[in-house]
Design an enzyme around this catalytic site. Structure first.
Site, mmCIF file in Angstrom:
data_model
loop_
_atom_site.group_PDB
_atom_site.id
_atom_site.type_symbol
_atom_site.label_atom_id
_atom_site.label_comp_id
_atom_site.label_asym_id
_atom_site.label_seq_id
_atom_site.Cartn_x
_atom_site.Cartn_y
_atom_site.Cartn_z
ATOM 1 N N SER A 69 10.534 64.390 89.177
ATOM 2 C CA SER A 69 10.022 63.137 89.716
ATOM 3 C C SER A 69 9.369 63.254 91.089
ATOM 4 C CB SER A 69 11.187 62.151 89.737
ATOM 5 O OG SER A 69 10.739 60.884 90.056
ATOM 6 N N ASP A 307 6.447 61.360 88.360
ATOM 7 C CA ASP A 307 6.605 61.170 86.909
ATOM 8 C C ASP A 307 6.322 59.729 86.504
ATOM 9 O OD1 ASP A 307 8.884 60.181 88.115
ATOM 10 O OD2 ASP A 307 10.233 60.821 86.515
ATOM 11 N N ASP A 309 7.523 56.758 87.351
ATOM 12 C CA ASP A 309 8.511 55.705 87.091
ATOM 13 C C ASP A 309 8.737 54.815 88.319
ATOM 14 O OD1 ASP A 309 10.000 57.481 88.593
ATOM 15 O OD2 ASP A 309 11.567 57.796 87.086
ATOM 16 N N ARG A 533 24.469 58.029 103.150
ATOM 17 C CA ARG A 533 24.956 58.420 101.814
ATOM 18 C C ARG A 533 24.361 59.775 101.428
ATOM 19 N NH1 ARG A 533 20.801 57.675 98.330
ATOM 20 N NH2 ARG A 533 22.056 58.105 96.498
ATOM 21 N N GLY A 536 21.529 62.086 95.622
ATOM 22 C CA GLY A 536 21.909 62.626 94.315
ATOM 23 C C GLY A 536 20.771 63.405 93.689
ATOM 24 N N THR A 537 19.667 63.556 94.420
ATOM 25 C CA THR A 537 18.534 64.292 93.852
ATOM 26 C C THR A 537 18.042 65.411 94.766
ATOM 27 O OG1 THR A 537 16.924 62.784 94.835
ATOM 28 C CG2 THR A 537 17.657 62.263 92.606
HETATM 29 C C1 G16 Z 1 15.844 58.919 91.278
HETATM 30 C C2 G16 Z 1 16.637 57.777 90.710
HETATM 31 C C3 G16 Z 1 16.492 56.570 91.610
HETATM 32 C C4 G16 Z 1 16.902 56.928 93.031
HETATM 33 C C5 G16 Z 1 16.150 58.160 93.511
HETATM 34 C C6 G16 Z 1 16.665 58.684 94.841
HETATM 35 O O1 G16 Z 1 14.491 58.566 91.321
HETATM 36 O O2 G16 Z 1 16.194 57.510 89.406
HETATM 37 O O3 G16 Z 1 17.276 55.539 91.094
HETATM 38 O O4 G16 Z 1 16.635 55.875 93.890
HETATM 39 O O5 G16 Z 1 16.282 59.208 92.576
HETATM 40 O O6 G16 Z 1 18.010 59.015 94.694
HETATM 41 P P1 G16 Z 1 18.837 59.752 95.808
HETATM 42 O O7 G16 Z 1 18.709 58.917 97.054
HETATM 43 O O8 G16 Z 1 20.227 59.802 95.289
HETATM 44 O O9 G16 Z 1 18.226 61.102 96.035
HETATM 45 P P2 G16 Z 1 13.357 59.531 90.809
HETATM 46 O O10 G16 Z 1 12.105 58.720 90.898
HETATM 47 O O11 G16 Z 1 13.377 60.711 91.732
HETATM 48 O O12 G16 Z 1 13.762 59.876 89.410
#
Ligand code: G16
Length: 580
Positions: A69, A307, A309, A533, A536-537
């Site tokens: 993404s 991607d 979304d 926080r 998660g990515t």
């Molecule tokens: C993904 C999730 C989203 C989230 C984003 C950032 O987005 O689908 O819901 O807001 O990651 O998450 P984090 O702050 O935990 O890194 P995408 O567009 O990268 O798939």
């Protein structure tokens, strides 16, 4: 005879995709995501899990999307899609993590066996998996590893063959759409034709209908805009990702009369360009237009992510000042429009609209939603999987993250109610032409909006529809409320897993004592709000702050970020001049 794991064949296949011993993988906000070079074994094992998940659901189609993404091009990732096009059910995420981290082939077999038992999966059931990928160069080998996993998951000669559908190059929301279409094809409520062309035609038909009905369908602009027919062209930055070819394909289907678009940042062939200085994440976090794009005053601009979304809008004023219309602005625009339509349709006694946000929602947007629109707002942790779930509790649930990721859900009874209100034999026939028009528009909206997941293309058409019906410029849309100045930064730390949160991520529980110090910083600032926080990515901690002035928000975010860096294991050099 019930099928069993074919231990030998599986172990041999797995040996081709050995796990890197020093890595621990986590199924995070949106699946597994890390450097592409580290993902071969994960892909293979996700293939195995997808087959198990499908068998567990008696052969329903499961989706697998290979994408990272908004992350840089060197990263990649993979996530599973459940039968109605929603994210993998949370109860299966630990199984994904368990499989990904089995250190040896034997341990992998043992993990598979225990998952089969724990989930009561009948291996003799059929399996059906549809998979796709974005434009990253690393997708090719990773998809091969995934297909190895999918094809190895035959679970013995007794088990039916796994049915595989290769969707190829798709946006993430297109993959979600395909999954839902495949699973609803023979139901009383088919979602659409399970092809990308079917997706384009569904959106095009709905947008064309909504565009044609704008004259009778809705109120004129309260700002008395001069009569304008269609909207002028919108410039769309596609983050040099899959959104570029897909948007161009869509424009061919709908025609430039209906959707005049200027596509920029559409370079999907030069290495290293994906998400580089452009795209929704860059625009949102940097609060500026993509590098090299100089917005013409008052025109509409939008950015997709890698991607497609997520989407954010923006414009420049006469002084060239940049104004962002992010996910919060889209949520308020959509909620206001839908609430008016529901009222005009005479359905407001039956249909209640609600909005779902996260802690990143600007405080001014939440205030506007609750105090001006009078709509209930729920706050949940980051991740569309959380927002989607919460939105299902409303008749019409509008959910958007501030980063531009979101959609609108219509409950099954609301969908049925809207449809039956258009049936001339119904007990509540339309009272007049304008009520009928509002009902027709509502039904078309249910077709226009991709209800499986956030979808940059579908969301763009939703925004365009509202602007067209309201006859609003982006500046008029922006007038609803003024964002509190805010800033979001990343802090690199030695162990982001040491951070734990509560209260929809608005408070830190661990590291102990840090929250009290952040609270103390906020108290010193007018309208100060800040939270921390773990991402998660990405391998970082995110720090958000807002305040009543730009200077105060910037100072607050830096102070909170320094706290995190100094007291919770900051990695590398301490940034001398702040975090942005
Ligand atoms: C993904 C999730 C989203 C989230 C984003 C950032 O987005 O689908 O819901 O807001 O990651 O998450 P984090 O702050 O935990 O890194 P995408 O567009 O990268 O798939």
């Amino acid at each position: 005879m019930a099928s069993t794991l074919d231990q030998q064949a599986l172990a041999a296949a797995s040996a081709q995709h050995p796990k890197l011993q020093h890595i621990t993988y986590t199924y995070g906000t949106a699946g597994f995501r890390t450097e592409a070079d580290l993902l071969d074994s994960v892909m293979f094992r996700v293939g195995l899990l997808a087959v198990l998940r499908s068998k567990n659901l008696k052969g329903k189609a499961i989706g697998v999307m290979v994408t990272a993404s908004h992350n840089p091009e060197k990263d990649n990732g993979v996530k599973l899609v459940d039968p109605m096009g929603e994210m993998l059910h949370g109860s299966w995420e630990p199984y994904a993590t368990q499989l990904a981290n089995a250190q040896t082939d034997d341990l992998l077999l043992a993990a598979l066996d225990s998952i089969v038992k724990a989930t009561g999966t009948d291996l003799s059931q059929p399996a059906h998996v549809v998979y796709g990928h974005d434009t990253r160069p690393s997708c090719k080998p990773l998809v091969r590893a995934l297909v190895d996993g999918l094809s190895s998951a035959t679970f013995g000669s007794e088990a039916p063959k796994v049915e595989l559908v290769n969707a190829g190059l798709v946006t993430t929301p297109q993959l979600h759409y395909l999954v839902r279409c495949l699973n609803t094809a023979d139901s009383p409520d088919p979602y659409g034709e399970p092809t990308i062309d079917g997706y384009y035609r569904k959106l095009a038909a709905a947008y064309t209908e909504l565009s044609a009905s704008r004259a009778s369908g809705h109120k004129p602009s309260p700002f008395g805009l001069r009569g304008r027919e269609l909207l002028p062209a919108i410039t769309v930055d596609c983050a040099n990702g899959v959104g570029a070819p897909k948007l161009k394909e869509f424009v061919k289907v709908i025609g430039t009369d209906y959707l005049p678009v200027i596509v920029v940042r559409d370079n999907t062939t030069t290495a290293g360009q994906l998400n580089l200085n452009c795209g929704a994440d860059f625009v949102k976090t940097q609060q500026r237009a993509p590098l090299g794009v100089k917005p013409i005053a008052w025109q509409r601009y939008a950015s997709f992510d890698g991607d497609a979304d997520r989407i954010v809008y923006y414009y420049a004023d006469a002084d060239g000042v940049f104004h962002l219309l992010d996910g919060d602005k889209i949520a308020t625009l959509a909620a206001g429009f839908i609430m008016d339509l529901v009222k005009d349709a005479g359905l407001d006694d039956k249909v209640k609209v609600g909005v779902v946000q996260t802690a990143y929602a600007n405080g001014a947007s939440t205030k506007y939603l609750t105090e001006v629109l009078g709509v209930p707002v729920t706050c949940v942790p980051t991740g569309v999987k959380h927002l989607h779930h919460a939105a299902e509790s409303y008749d019409i649930g509008v959910y958007f993250e501030a980063n531009g990721h979101g959609t609108v859900l219509f409950s099954p009874s609301t969908l049925a109610g809207i449809r039956s209100s258009l049936d001339s034999a119904t007990s509540s026939p339309a009272a007049d032409e304008s009520q009928l028009a509002a009902r027709t528009n509502l039904r078309a909206l249910t077709e226009l909006i991709n209800q499986t997941v956030g979808d940059a293309l579908s969301d763009m058409l939703l925004v365009e529809t509202v602007l067209l019906h309201r006859q609003w410029t982006p500046a008029q849309w922006d007038r609803a409320y003024t964002d509190y100045p805010n800033r979001l930064v990343k802090v690199l730390v030695n162990d982001r897993h040491a951070f734990e949160t509560t209260d929809a991520e608005r408070k830190l529980v661990k590291p102990e004592g840090l929250q009290a110090k952040i609270d103390a910083l906020c108290k010193e600032v007018d309208g100060g709000r800040s939270f921390v926080r773990p991402s998660g990515t990405e391998d970082c901690v995110r720090v958000y702050a807002e305040a009543t002035t730009r200077q105060a928000a910037d100072d607050l975010v830096n102070k909170a970020a320094y706290l995190v860096f100094d007291e919770a294991g900051g990695k590398g050099t301490r940034p001398a001049s702040g975090f942005f």
